[in-house]
Design a protein around this motif. Structure first.
Motif, PDB file in Angstrom:
ATOM      1  N   ALA A 108      23.022   1.868  39.474  1.00 21.67           N
ATOM      2  CA  ALA A 108      21.898   0.926  39.516  1.00 21.67           C
ATOM      3  C   ALA A 108      22.261  -0.446  38.980  1.00 21.67           C
ATOM      4  O   ALA A 108      21.932  -1.472  39.585  1.00 21.67           O
ATOM      5  CB  ALA A 108      20.699   1.498  38.759  1.00 21.67           C
ATOM      6  N   ALA A 109      22.935  -0.493  37.831  1.00 19.45           N
ATOM      7  CA  ALA A 109      23.250  -1.786  37.221  1.00 19.45           C
ATOM      8  C   ALA A 109      24.213  -2.582  38.090  1.00 19.45           C
ATOM      9  O   ALA A 109      24.028  -3.787  38.314  1.00 19.45           O
ATOM     10  CB  ALA A 109      23.829  -1.591  35.828  1.00 19.45           C
ATOM     11  N   TYR A 110      25.243  -1.927  38.588  1.00 17.79           N
ATOM     12  CA  TYR A 110      26.213  -2.608  39.451  1.00 17.79           C
ATOM     13  C   TYR A 110      25.538  -3.045  40.744  1.00 17.79           C
ATOM     14  O   TYR A 110      25.700  -4.195  41.187  1.00 17.79           O
ATOM     15  CB  TYR A 110      27.377  -1.664  39.737  1.00 17.79           C
ATOM     16  CG  TYR A 110      28.536  -2.316  40.452  1.00 17.79           C
ATOM     17  CD1 TYR A 110      29.421  -3.142  39.761  1.00 17.79           C
ATOM     18  CD2 TYR A 110      28.770  -2.101  41.808  1.00 17.79           C
ATOM     19  CE1 TYR A 110      30.492  -3.740  40.402  1.00 17.79           C
ATOM     20  CE2 TYR A 110      29.830  -2.698  42.463  1.00 17.79           C
ATOM     21  CZ  TYR A 110      30.700  -3.506  41.759  1.00 17.79           C
ATOM     22  OH  TYR A 110      31.756  -4.109  42.397  1.00 17.79           O
ATOM     23  N   ASN A 111      24.773  -2.132  41.357  1.00 20.65           N
ATOM     24  CA  ASN A 111      24.050  -2.479  42.582  1.00 20.65           C
ATOM     25  C   ASN A 111      23.158  -3.695  42.380  1.00 20.65           C
ATOM     26  O   ASN A 111      23.110  -4.605  43.218  1.00 20.65           O
ATOM     27  CB  ASN A 111      23.177  -1.309  43.033  1.00 20.65           C
ATOM     28  CG  ASN A 111      23.965  -0.074  43.427  1.00 20.65           C
ATOM     29  OD1 ASN A 111      25.171  -0.144  43.642  1.00 20.65           O
ATOM     30  ND2 ASN A 111      23.284   1.055  43.508  1.00 20.65           N
ATOM     31  N   ALA A 112      22.430  -3.702  41.264  1.00 19.68           N
ATOM     32  CA  ALA A 112      21.470  -4.776  41.021  1.00 19.68           C
ATOM     33  C   ALA A 112      22.160  -6.120  40.858  1.00 19.68           C
ATOM     34  O   ALA A 112      21.694  -7.142  41.391  1.00 19.68           O
ATOM     35  CB  ALA A 112      20.633  -4.454  39.783  1.00 19.68           C
ATOM     36  N   THR A 113      23.294  -6.151  40.139  1.00 20.18           N
ATOM     37  CA  THR A 113      23.976  -7.435  39.952  1.00 20.18           C
ATOM     38  C   THR A 113      24.577  -7.928  41.259  1.00 20.18           C
ATOM     39  O   THR A 113      24.530  -9.128  41.567  1.00 20.18           O
ATOM     40  CB  THR A 113      25.075  -7.343  38.878  1.00 20.18           C
ATOM     41  OG1 THR A 113      26.062  -6.367  39.240  1.00 20.18           O
ATOM     42  CG2 THR A 113      24.491  -6.995  37.528  1.00 20.18           C
ATOM     43  N   LYS A 114      25.112  -7.021  42.055  1.00 16.64           N
ATOM     44  CA  LYS A 114      25.718  -7.448  43.315  1.00 16.64           C
ATOM     45  C   LYS A 114      24.652  -7.853  44.338  1.00 16.64           C
ATOM     46  O   LYS A 114      24.856  -8.781  45.129  1.00 16.64           O
ATOM     47  CB  LYS A 114      26.616  -6.346  43.868  1.00 16.64           C
ATOM     48  CG  LYS A 114      27.851  -6.079  42.999  1.00 16.64           C
ATOM     49  CD  LYS A 114      28.691  -7.333  42.808  1.00 16.64           C
ATOM     50  CE  LYS A 114      29.972  -7.053  42.065  1.00 16.64           C
ATOM     51  NZ  LYS A 114      30.833  -8.261  41.915  1.00 16.64           N
ATOM     52  N   ALA A 115      23.505  -7.165  44.339  1.00 15.76           N
ATOM     53  CA  ALA A 115      22.401  -7.591  45.201  1.00 15.76           C
ATOM     54  C   ALA A 115      21.914  -8.980  44.792  1.00 15.76           C
ATOM     55  O   ALA A 115      21.558  -9.808  45.648  1.00 15.76           O
ATOM     56  CB  ALA A 115      21.264  -6.582  45.132  1.00 15.76           C
ATOM     57  N   ALA A 116      21.907  -9.242  43.498  1.00 19.63           N
ATOM     58  CA  ALA A 116      21.505 -10.560  43.020  1.00 19.63           C
ATOM     59  C   ALA A 116      22.490 -11.639  43.467  1.00 19.63           C
ATOM     60  O   ALA A 116      22.089 -12.765  43.781  1.00 19.63           O
ATOM     61  CB  ALA A 116      21.385 -10.546  41.498  1.00 19.63           C
ATOM     62  N   VAL A 117      23.777 -11.303  43.520  1.00 21.25           N
ATOM     63  CA  VAL A 117      24.764 -12.272  44.010  1.00 21.25           C
ATOM     64  C   VAL A 117      24.534 -12.565  45.493  1.00 21.25           C
ATOM     65  O   VAL A 117      24.688 -13.710  45.938  1.00 21.25           O
ATOM     66  CB  VAL A 117      26.199 -11.759  43.757  1.00 21.25           C
ATOM     67  CG1 VAL A 117      27.228 -12.651  44.447  1.00 21.25           C
ATOM     68  CG2 VAL A 117      26.487 -11.707  42.262  1.00 21.25           C
ATOM     69  N   VAL A 118      24.150 -11.545  46.257  1.00 14.54           N
ATOM     70  CA  VAL A 118      23.806 -11.781  47.662  1.00 14.54           C
ATOM     71  C   VAL A 118      22.627 -12.752  47.757  1.00 14.54           C
ATOM     72  O   VAL A 118      22.654 -13.707  48.547  1.00 14.54           O
ATOM     73  CB  VAL A 118      23.477 -10.449  48.369  1.00 14.54           C
ATOM     74  CG1 VAL A 118      22.956 -10.704  49.782  1.00 14.54           C
ATOM     75  CG2 VAL A 118      24.703  -9.540  48.411  1.00 14.54           C
ATOM     76  N   ALA A 119      21.598 -12.522  46.945  1.00 19.49           N
ATOM     77  CA  ALA A 119      20.431 -13.407  46.951  1.00 19.49           C
ATOM     78  C   ALA A 119      20.788 -14.814  46.487  1.00 19.49           C
ATOM     79  O   ALA A 119      20.318 -15.807  47.061  1.00 19.49           O
ATOM     80  CB  ALA A 119      19.329 -12.816  46.065  1.00 19.49           C
ATOM     81  N   LEU A 120      21.610 -14.905  45.457  1.00 21.27           N
ATOM     82  CA  LEU A 120      22.065 -16.209  44.972  1.00 21.27           C
ATOM     83  C   LEU A 120      22.776 -16.978  46.077  1.00 21.27           C
ATOM     84  O   LEU A 120      22.540 -18.183  46.268  1.00 21.27           O
ATOM     85  CB  LEU A 120      23.007 -16.019  43.778  1.00 21.27           C
ATOM     86  CG  LEU A 120      23.797 -17.247  43.320  1.00 21.27           C
ATOM     87  CD1 LEU A 120      22.866 -18.304  42.738  1.00 21.27           C
ATOM     88  CD2 LEU A 120      24.874 -16.848  42.309  1.00 21.27           C
ATOM     89  N   THR A 121      23.616 -16.287  46.817  1.00 17.21           N
ATOM     90  CA  THR A 121      24.386 -16.948  47.867  1.00 17.21           C
ATOM     91  C   THR A 121      23.481 -17.474  48.972  1.00 17.21           C
ATOM     92  O   THR A 121      23.647 -18.608  49.452  1.00 17.21           O
ATOM     93  CB  THR A 121      25.418 -15.975  48.460  1.00 17.21           C
ATOM     94  OG1 THR A 121      26.192 -15.391  47.403  1.00 17.21           O
ATOM     95  CG2 THR A 121      26.339 -16.692  49.421  1.00 17.21           C
ATOM     96  N   GLU A 122      22.532 -16.646  49.394  1.00 17.46           N
ATOM     97  CA  GLU A 122      21.615 -17.096  50.449  1.00 17.46           C
ATOM     98  C   GLU A 122      20.822 -18.318  49.996  1.00 17.46           C
ATOM     99  O   GLU A 122      20.672 -19.295  50.748  1.00 17.46           O
ATOM    100  CB  GLU A 122      20.669 -15.962  50.843  1.00 17.46           C
ATOM    101  CG  GLU A 122      19.725 -16.357  51.967  1.00 17.46           C
ATOM    102  CD  GLU A 122      18.813 -15.214  52.405  1.00 17.46           C
ATOM    103  OE1 GLU A 122      17.700 -15.515  52.866  1.00 17.46           O
ATOM    104  OE2 GLU A 122      19.220 -14.036  52.277  1.00 17.46           O
ATOM    105  N   THR A 123      20.328 -18.265  48.769  1.00 18.80           N
ATOM    106  CA  THR A 123      19.572 -19.398  48.233  1.00 18.80           C
ATOM    107  C   THR A 123      20.436 -20.650  48.164  1.00 18.80           C
ATOM    108  O   THR A 123      19.995 -21.755  48.514  1.00 18.80           O
ATOM    109  CB  THR A 123      19.039 -19.054  46.838  1.00 18.80           C
ATOM    110  OG1 THR A 123      18.245 -17.875  46.904  1.00 18.80           O
ATOM    111  CG2 THR A 123      18.195 -20.190  46.276  1.00 18.80           C
TER     112      THR A 123
END
Length: 269
Positions: A145-160
């Motif tokens: 969960a923790a790893y998934n959440a940080t990497k999903a956040a990086v995906v969102a950061l990149t799109e933004t």
């Protein structure tokens, strides 16, 4: 590296976490294309041996690297936020401190890099930001969960980032590989040692290594891809999620049941 402020004609690339693994492979791949590359890492053993000091959790280090880039090159063409650590664990095993470590490095490391260089990229009205996330940012297996959440956040950061900087001629790209052979698990920390053992085996038995992933990353950038899935396993897993959500859920829950059985076996031996 020259101290002149004259911008070289070759692409100017900064790579974090470049002492080994995918970071080193990406740096080498760009150098083979004639780019000038600033390899950065927090590994004290590597600093001074072709690697510049940068701990991505340190704003002072980021400021120093920005000053070095501006005084040496006068600008930057590609920022690669690659540095990251493995970790995670089942929801009832991983600690908040372990979550905080992953957030600080995997997510806020990329945030700091992006925030540090955005003013420069906006002024020159050009550049690329490449964030190395993981397939875990798109496909979310149990126990991570923790790893998934940080990497999903990086995906969102990149799109933004891509939306926000498009008007300045700056593009943003996120890399989401599946398991590949790398030293990432060497630095894994956490109380869920059973899960760490399972993931370590997956990494060690992976078909591809960092050089092959790096080559696919550059090919994706050449094509202008904002989302780069650099290996067949990543493309298949994400494709399943997009085309057959019910089938994807069944697959992930079957893997979760298998993980529960494996970790129970490890803990009761």
């Amino acid at each position: 590296m020259s101290s002149t402020s004259t911008a070289p004609s070759a692409p100017r690339v900064l790579v974090t976490g470049a002492a080994r693994g995918l970071g080193a492979a990406l740096a080498a791949a760009w150098e083979e294309r004639g780019a000038v590359v600033l390899r950065t890492d927090r590994d004290d053993a590597a600093v001074g041996q072709g690697v510049h000091r940068l701990d991505v959790t340190s704003e002072a280090d980021w400021s120093a690297v920005r000053d070095h880039v501006e005084s040496t090159w006068g600008g930057l063409d590609v920022l690669v936020n690659n540095a990251g650590v493995a970790g995670g664990g089942r929801l009832d095993v991983a600690t908040i401190a372990e979550w905080q470590r992953l957030v600080e490095i995997n997510l806020l490391g990329a945030v700091r890099g992006t925030a540090t260089f955005t003013p420069l990229l906006k002024r020159q009205r050009s550049g690329r930001i490449v964030n190395v996330a993981s397939l875990a940012g798109l496909v979310h297996p149990a126990g991570m969960a923790a790893y998934n959440a940080t990497k999903a956040a990086v995906v969102a950061l990149t799109e933004t980032t891509g939306h926000e900087l498009a008007g300045y001629g700056v593009t943003a790209h996120v890399v989401c590989p599946s398991y590949f052979r790398t030293g990432l698990m060497d630095g894994a920390e956490g109380t869920d040692t059973a899960l760490t053992g399972v993931v370590t085996q997956l990494v060690e038995n992976a078909r591809l290594g960092p050089d092959e992933i790096a080559s696919a990353v550059l090919a994706g950038l050449d094509a202008g891809d904002e989302l780069i899935l650099p290996d067949p396993d990543a493309r298949a897993a994400y494709g399943l999620k997009r085309s057959d959500r019910a089938g994807y859920d069944r697959t992930m829950r079957a893997q979760a049941a298998k993980l529960a059985a494996l970790t129970h076996h490890e803990e009761t031996r």
